[in-house]
Design a protein around this motif. Sequence first.
Motif, short mmCIF file in Angstrom:
data_model
loop_
_atom_site.label_atom_id
_atom_site.label_comp_id
_atom_site.label_asym_id
_atom_site.label_seq_id
_atom_site.Cartn_x
_atom_site.Cartn_y
_atom_site.Cartn_z
N PHE A 293 -36.82 -27.56 -98.08
CA PHE A 293 -38.28 -27.56 -98.17
C PHE A 293 -38.82 -26.24 -98.68
CE2 PHE A 293 -42.48 -26.83 -96.31
CZ PHE A 293 -43.16 -27.96 -96.71
N PHE A 294 -38.08 -25.16 -98.42
CA PHE A 294 -38.58 -23.84 -98.77
C PHE A 294 -38.01 -23.32 -100.09
CE2 PHE A 294 -38.34 -24.28 -94.15
CZ PHE A 294 -39.67 -24.12 -93.84
N GLN A 295 -37.21 -24.11 -100.75
CA GLN A 295 -36.68 -23.68 -102.04
C GLN A 295 -37.74 -23.83 -103.12
OE1 GLN A 295 -33.12 -25.95 -102.74
NE2 GLN A 295 -31.97 -24.97 -101.07
N ARG A 296 -37.70 -22.92 -104.06
CA ARG A 296 -38.67 -22.96 -105.16
C ARG A 296 -38.44 -24.19 -106.03
NH1 ARG A 296 -41.64 -18.45 -105.96
NH2 ARG A 296 -41.02 -16.55 -104.83
N LEU A 297 -39.52 -24.86 -106.35
CA LEU A 297 -39.43 -26.03 -107.20
C LEU A 297 -39.34 -25.61 -108.66
CD1 LEU A 297 -42.14 -28.28 -105.51
CD2 LEU A 297 -39.66 -28.32 -105.16
N PRO A 298 -38.47 -26.25 -109.46
CA PRO A 298 -38.37 -25.92 -110.88
C PRO A 298 -39.63 -26.34 -111.61
CG PRO A 298 -37.07 -27.87 -110.39
CD PRO A 298 -37.55 -27.32 -109.07
N PRO A 299 -39.94 -25.71 -112.73
CA PRO A 299 -41.11 -26.11 -113.52
C PRO A 299 -41.04 -27.58 -113.91
CG PRO A 299 -40.21 -24.02 -114.30
CD PRO A 299 -39.23 -24.58 -113.32
N SER A 300 -42.19 -28.21 -114.06
CA SER A 300 -42.25 -29.63 -114.37
C SER A 300 -41.57 -29.95 -115.69
CB SER A 300 -43.71 -30.10 -114.41
OG SER A 300 -44.45 -29.33 -115.35
N SER A 301 -41.66 -29.05 -116.66
CA SER A 301 -41.03 -29.30 -117.96
C SER A 301 -39.51 -29.34 -117.82
CB SER A 301 -41.43 -28.20 -118.95
OG SER A 301 -41.05 -26.92 -118.46
N GLN A 302 -38.96 -28.49 -116.96
CA GLN A 302 -37.52 -28.49 -116.74
C GLN A 302 -37.08 -29.77 -116.05
OE1 GLN A 302 -36.06 -25.07 -114.62
NE2 GLN A 302 -34.00 -25.93 -114.37
N VAL A 303 -37.86 -30.24 -115.09
CA VAL A 303 -37.53 -31.49 -114.41
C VAL A 303 -37.55 -32.65 -115.40
CG1 VAL A 303 -38.28 -33.10 -112.62
CG2 VAL A 303 -38.41 -30.64 -112.20
N LEU A 304 -38.56 -32.72 -116.24
CA LEU A 304 -38.64 -33.78 -117.24
C LEU A 304 -37.46 -33.74 -118.19
CD1 LEU A 304 -40.23 -36.09 -118.51
CD2 LEU A 304 -41.49 -34.38 -119.86
N HIS A 305 -37.04 -32.53 -118.60
CA HIS A 305 -35.91 -32.40 -119.50
C HIS A 305 -34.64 -32.88 -118.83
CE1 HIS A 305 -33.26 -30.72 -122.57
NE2 HIS A 305 -32.57 -30.11 -121.59
N GLU A 306 -34.45 -32.57 -117.55
CA GLU A 306 -33.25 -33.02 -116.85
C GLU A 306 -33.24 -34.54 -116.71
OE1 GLU A 306 -33.27 -30.92 -113.21
OE2 GLU A 306 -32.62 -29.00 -114.07
N LYS A 307 -34.42 -35.13 -116.45
CA LYS A 307 -34.48 -36.59 -116.35
C LYS A 307 -34.11 -37.24 -117.69
CE LYS A 307 -37.83 -36.95 -112.58
NZ LYS A 307 -39.18 -37.45 -112.17
N GLN A 308 -34.63 -36.68 -118.79
CA GLN A 308 -34.33 -37.25 -120.11
C GLN A 308 -32.84 -37.12 -120.41
OE1 GLN A 308 -36.94 -35.10 -122.70
NE2 GLN A 308 -38.71 -36.40 -122.25
N HIS A 309 -32.25 -35.99 -120.00
CA HIS A 309 -30.82 -35.80 -120.25
C HIS A 309 -29.99 -36.77 -119.44
CE1 HIS A 309 -27.19 -33.66 -121.31
NE2 HIS A 309 -26.85 -33.63 -120.04
#
Length: 309
Positions: A293-309
């Motif tokens: 819960f306390f870990q930093r969330l990655p930027p939304s663009s990085q999350v989108l890129h990982e989902k596409q990959h």
Amino acid sequence: MSALILGQLFVAIYSLSRGEIYYDPHYAVFAVFAFTSVVDLLIALQEDGYMVGFVEFYTKEGEPYLRTAHGVFICYWNGIVHYLLYLAMAGAIHRRKRYRNLGLYWLGSFVMSILVFLPGNILGKYLALRNPTSLIWVTALHLEATTGSSIPSQRLEEGRTRGVSPVWEDVVLDCPTDACFVYIYQYEPYLRDPVAYPKVQMLVYMFYALPFYGLAAYALIFPGCSWLPDWALVFAGAIGQAQFSHMGASMHLRTPFTYRVPEDAWACFFVCNMLYALGPHLLAYRCLLRPAFFQRLPPSSQVLHEKQH
């Protein structure tokens, strides 16, 4: 003499545990401090009458403030809790394991000792404590030096703070309000003890613990506050050490009878102070139980890129 003994101890530890010291130099520090913790335990046992003559000269000539009730319980905490922490951390180094959480807990306890014990010794030795103005300014200067924070000025009248000072400071400085008067005389008269430790400790709570709890509440609501798990451990160690010393000194025989907790108020005193000590430990446990819960969330663009990959 003390420096000579510690130097000889360090040489002995170095000759016996070179591998551990090369792996982590903190091993030598923990081993030496474990020796000093045993000395603290001997001081506490001697002052309570369980031992005679071991460190009597030191407590009389070197650090006479250790003979107060608060000093005795600080020695108990150092001699038991710190000693076990040093052994655990040294053992972790020997097994090549991590000891970061133990180190953070020890750090909080050690820092609290400095913030309360050292200024308490100075105030108790050099000030009569009949003038609350002196207590405020000496403690304020100490906190200013350790935190670099700006402490608001307060209006002083007839030796008492009025108006803008929070509850803890009002209580330890004899605020004339009815609620503070009832609490300090009927439930926790140790706060009026001429020794400076309880007064300094309450001021440290106000300047350090109160802001932290506000920030911790924010971090428990909004995810990604990666600083909270470490600081929760630090504050757990600090509050644990402070409350142990405060509660023990409030009922110790070295505390004058008029400043001890009345027998009919023991239940209320124990419940309130134990809850205050337990809170930071539960917070630390919560942080260790679910650290994601306390870990930093990655930027939304990085999350989108990982989902596409």
